[in-house]
Design an enzyme around this catalytic site. Structure first.
Site, PDB file in Angstrom:
ATOM      1  N   ASP A  37       0.825  -1.215   0.000  1.00  0.00           N
ATOM      2  CA  ASP A  37       0.000   0.000   0.000  1.00  0.00           C
ATOM      3  C   ASP A  37       0.859   1.265   0.000  1.00  0.00           C
ATOM      4  OD1 ASP A  37      -2.445  -1.141  -0.144  1.00  0.00           O
ATOM      5  OD2 ASP A  37      -3.086  -0.691   1.891  1.00  0.00           O
ATOM      6  N   ASP A  49      -7.371  -7.266  13.593  1.00  0.00           N
ATOM      7  CA  ASP A  49      -6.947  -8.593  14.020  1.00  0.00           C
ATOM      8  C   ASP A  49      -7.781  -9.090  15.204  1.00  0.00           C
ATOM      9  OD1 ASP A  49      -5.940  -6.639  15.686  1.00  0.00           O
ATOM     10  OD2 ASP A  49      -3.843  -7.148  15.372  1.00  0.00           O
TER      11      ASP A  49
END
Length: 504
Positions: free
Chosen positions: A86, A239
């Site tokens: 990214d 997460d």
């Protein structure tokens, strides 16, 4: 809150001691046997694995993570390495792409994937990475942040847990820190994280087969990710979000502390503060969004719900930060002005001492730093409590995502090393892979008062005043602690913590 904390520390400490005394290693609790190649079937007995490496402008560490992934001891035709880049810096993109081409030329099945936006940050990148056609053939995903370097045997030791135990969704390994001795701040981080892994993660794994996924150095069953609803970017702790949703679907997790993956601790105070903001704000915000879902869930037991709501979220993500700042940094100092009120010795000394010993004992080599560690953790509690309240109230910078800065070997390398590294990475590239726009160099200047942390400075002054008032007026003896704690706030407020990068 103090009673809640010491009860929790004794409980998980007891579990950790039980595991150690009775040698309840994960290989004994779960079915585990190595995967071996069969002559007739060849490498097809090995399941297909996707290795994901999300990164964002990781100039200092991209070669380490990609190289470590490519050296994993697993049949080359049975795993795919997916670099999810990214990066917004075109020069860094060029270097990462070139590194992927070099490994592809050596026969590695490595994919370099980019997207045209950063929507969802890391969660968005991982979600996008799952959409590629070659992922359909994979059963498991091993994830590593850009500064993580798994040992070659990582897949050989983790995948068998998932292969032989169908209800296991996640195998989490332990982090090992390559720069723990770089400065006092990294040593203190090591103490906190060693306790987190050895006691908290192991305790959750051994008691409820659940714990918060650490976002890296773990292996997931792809079907479990899909069953839980995939990646979600509603908070900055994607997460933990995935782990809780998978846990509510009845999936189990195992923590394997014997498997250690090298990583880097943030060594600058600025990077550490950004990291701690995300780690404190995100879980509190997730608690706000998932509390009702946990309560109304019909899959897991009432004890699992209690564990998630009380121990995992409320006690671990809210009370821990609130107690540290409110009691140790507010109530005790302010009582210097209230001579009629005394704190019982068990609350003032014995209970905090037991909590400190239980947490510090996991890092024996740093026991001499325990006093500094306690003062530093208390000083950081102001920042963490503020972040947790932002998450709980969904206010301010609740969705702020700043990638933790990694330095790699930058501070130790000679200036010429950077040019050499680029030349080596591009040795097989004959033309630019991406157009690099010419950007004029801008010298940014930061006003001197913006370099300081005003909240910590202000509270440090308050504590110093409380300490001296106790010395000359109240004479309760609290000043021994209060003056030290006030000094710790001033040190962090003036940014005299961690490594300082020279300004060019």
């Amino acid at each position: 809150m103090l009673v809640m904390q010491i009860t929790e520390k004794l409980f998980v400490g007891g579990i950790s001691l039980f595991v150690k005394v009775f040698r309840r290693r994960p290989e004994k609790v779960y079915d585990w046997k190595p995967i071996e190649e069969i002559e007739e079937a060849g490498s097809s007995v090995f399941p297909m694995v996707l290795v994901q490496i999300p990164m964002y402008n990781e100039k200092e560490v991209y070669k380490l993570s990609i190289g470590a992934a490519c050296r994993l001891s697993w049949p080359r035709d049975r795993f795919v390495i997916q670099v999810l880049d990214d990066s917004t810096d075109l020069g860094i993109k060029e270097l990462v792409m070139a590194e992927c081409r070099l490994w592809a030329a050596k026969g590695m099945n490595i994919k370099y994937e980019v997207r045209d936006n950063r929507k969802g940050y890391k969660a968005g990148a991982l979600k996008e990475g799952m959409k590629h056609s070659y992922v359909e053939h994979c059963e498991y995903i091993a994830m590593f942040d850009a500064d993580f370097q798994p040992e070659p045997h990582f897949l050989q030791r983790t995948i068998p847990f998932l292969v032989h135990n169908p209800r296991l969704a996640l195998v989490q390994s332990r982090w090992k820190f390559v720069n723990a001795a770089e400065c006092v701040m990294t040593r203190m981080q090591e103490m906190s994280l060693n306790y987190h892994f050895k006691v908290e993660q192991e305790g959750g794994s051994s008691s409820f087969a659940f714990f918060g996924y650490n976002g890296t150095a773990g292996v997931w069953r792809i079907s479990a990710i899909q069953d839980a609803g995939g990646w979600n970017d509603r908070t900055t702790v994607e997460d933990m979000d995935l782990a809780v949703r998978a846990g509510l679907r009845g999936w189990k997790f195992v923590y394997v502390g014997d498997i250690k993956v090298k990583s880097e601790l943030p060594s600058t105070f600025k990077a550490y503060r950004f990291q701690q903001h995300r780690w404190s704000c995100g879980p509190a915000n997730l608690f706000r969004k998932m509390a009702l879902e946990i309560i109304t869930n019909k899959t897991v037991s009432i004890w699992m719900k209690f564990y998630l709501l009380y121990y995992f979220f409320f006690l671990g993500k809210i009370v821990a930060h609130s107690l540290t700042f409110i009691f140790f940094c507010t109530v005790i100092p302010i009582l210097a002005f209230v001579p009629e009120v005394d704190i019982p010795m068990w609350a003032l000394f014995y209970a905090p001492l037991v909590i400190t010993i239980l947490k510090a004992i996991e890092t024996p080599r740093s026991l001499h730093l325990t006093v500094f560690w306690v003062l530093f953790e208390n000083a950081m509690s102001l920042h963490r409590l503020k972040a947790a309240m932002m998450g709980l109230l969904e206010a301010g910078r609740v969705n702020e995502w700043v990638v933790t800065e990694k330095l790699g070997a930058t501070l130790k390398a000679k200036p010429a090393a950077e040019g050499l590294e680029k030349a080596q990475s591009l040795e097989d590239v004959h033309e630019p892979l991406l157009p690099i726009a010419a950007q004029p160099s801008k010298k940014t200047t930061v006003r001197f008062w913006k370099r300081f942390h005003h909240a910590e400075l202000g509270w440090g002054v308050v504590l110093i005043c409380c300490g001296f008032y106790d010395v000359f007026v109240t004479k309760k003896g609290y000043f021994v602690y209060v003056l030290l704690q006030g000094s710790a706030f001033l040190v962090t407020g003036f940014d005299y913590v961690g490594t300082h990068i020279p300004t060019p």
